[in-house]
Write an enzyme that holds these catalytic residues in place. Structure first.
Site, short mmCIF file in Angstrom:
data_model
loop_
_atom_site.label_atom_id
_atom_site.label_comp_id
_atom_site.label_asym_id
_atom_site.label_seq_id
_atom_site.Cartn_x
_atom_site.Cartn_y
_atom_site.Cartn_z
CG HIS A 1 32.65 39.47 -6.66
ND1 HIS A 1 33.31 38.71 -5.70
CD2 HIS A 1 31.68 40.16 -6.00
CE1 HIS A 1 32.75 38.93 -4.52
NE2 HIS A 1 31.78 39.81 -4.66
CG ASP B 1 34.19 34.69 -4.18
OD1 ASP B 1 35.31 34.19 -3.98
OD2 ASP B 1 34.02 35.82 -4.66
CG ASP C 1 37.53 38.63 -6.69
OD1 ASP C 1 36.29 38.61 -6.50
OD2 ASP C 1 38.25 37.62 -6.58
CG MET D 1 38.40 43.95 -4.21
SD MET D 1 39.41 43.12 -2.97
CE MET D 1 39.03 41.41 -3.34
CB SER E 1 39.42 34.42 -7.67
OG SER E 1 39.86 35.74 -7.42
CG MET F 1 33.58 42.67 -3.68
SD MET F 1 34.94 41.54 -3.29
CE MET F 1 35.56 41.26 -4.95
CG HIS G 1 35.43 35.26 -9.47
ND1 HIS G 1 34.05 35.34 -9.40
CD2 HIS G 1 35.89 35.93 -8.39
CE1 HIS G 1 33.70 36.01 -8.33
NE2 HIS G 1 34.79 36.40 -7.68
CG MET H 1 30.79 37.53 -0.62
SD MET H 1 32.13 37.29 -1.78
CE MET H 1 33.56 37.16 -0.74
#
Ligand code: DX5
Ligand code: ZN
Length: 222
Positions: free
Chosen positions: A68, A175, A37, A39, A10, A70, A35, A139
């Site tokens: 990913h 993750d 992330d 957000m 990540s 979120m 990966h 998660m």
């Protein structure tokens, strides 16, 4: 699981001021995927990066970008992340009212579709969308931050989802809080892709760190 486990570092734990360089470094250190992330400060209590940053890192690796999301709502942004060069786009089951529609949208853009479950979400939520999935992401921390502790109760969820997947060609990714010790727990429960932020980037020895996680995953957990 005896099959080879894939490692997806990540970049949340990377130096954001040198992101291209960091992506090249984990690529050369032997990662399998990268990966990313994403957000939004709404679905999760942190804000990270958007499609422009995904597009900026794309030229730095040929390995799959494992994105990913979120964010909520998610559907209005899926096309932008696809165009930015994502290979796998994962949405949260909790992020919108129409998971089936989100997954169809991802595949219609020619990308692999993933669904992620926060720790409290029961695995049954994916039962009727299994045939629209290329990946399930469990998660093992509450999403929002790197460096949190692995939640042990998630091992049972990983095992339950491995059963649900059966012989479908669906990756089972974990993750949050993955390190050489918890990697063993995840692999034993049936995970085949491990995300790791801190455990890869800490100390700067990326190749050694990735190798240690692979070795951990091949260790029989007690
Ligand atoms: C958390 C993110 C994870 C996280 C993993 O919301 O989805 O990818 O960065 O970081 P570590 O491995 O440090 O728990
Ligand atoms: Zn993640």
């Amino acid at each position: 699981m005896s099959a080879e486990v894939l490692i997806s570092p990540s970049i949340l734990s990377a130096d954001f001021a040198r992101l291209g360089e960091e992506v090249r470094a984990i690529d050369q250190a032997g990662c399998d995927w990268v990966h990313v992330d994403v957000m939004d400060g709404h679905f999760v209590p942190n804000i990270t990066i958007g499609p422009a940053v995904v597009a900026a890192i794309r030229p730095h690796t040929r390995k799959p970008l494992d994105v990913h999301l979120m964010i909520a709502p998610v559907d209005p942004y899926i096309e932008a992340f696809a165009k930015a060069g994502s290979d796998i786009i994962t949405v949260h089951a909790e992020a919108g009212p129409h998971l089936d529609r989100s997954l169809q949208l991802i595949r219609s853009l020619g990308k692999k579709a993933g669904v992620s479950l926060t720790p409290h979400t029961h695995e049954s939520i994916i039962q009727y969308v299994l045939d629209r999935l290329d990946l399930v992401l469990v998660m093992t921390v509450n999403p929002g931050f790197g460096g949190q502790a692995f939640i042990p109760a998630m091992a049972d969820k990983i095992a339950a989802i491995r059963q649900m997947i059966g012989n479908r060609p669906i990756h089972l990714e974990v993750d949050g809080g993955v390190n050489p010790a918890t990697a063993a727990v995840c692999a034993k429960a049936g995970a085949d892709v491990l995300v790791a932020g801190n455990a890869v980037f800490q100390g700067g020895k990326y190749a050694e760190n990735i190798k240690a996680i692979r070795t951990g995953a091949n260790t029989i957990a007690v």
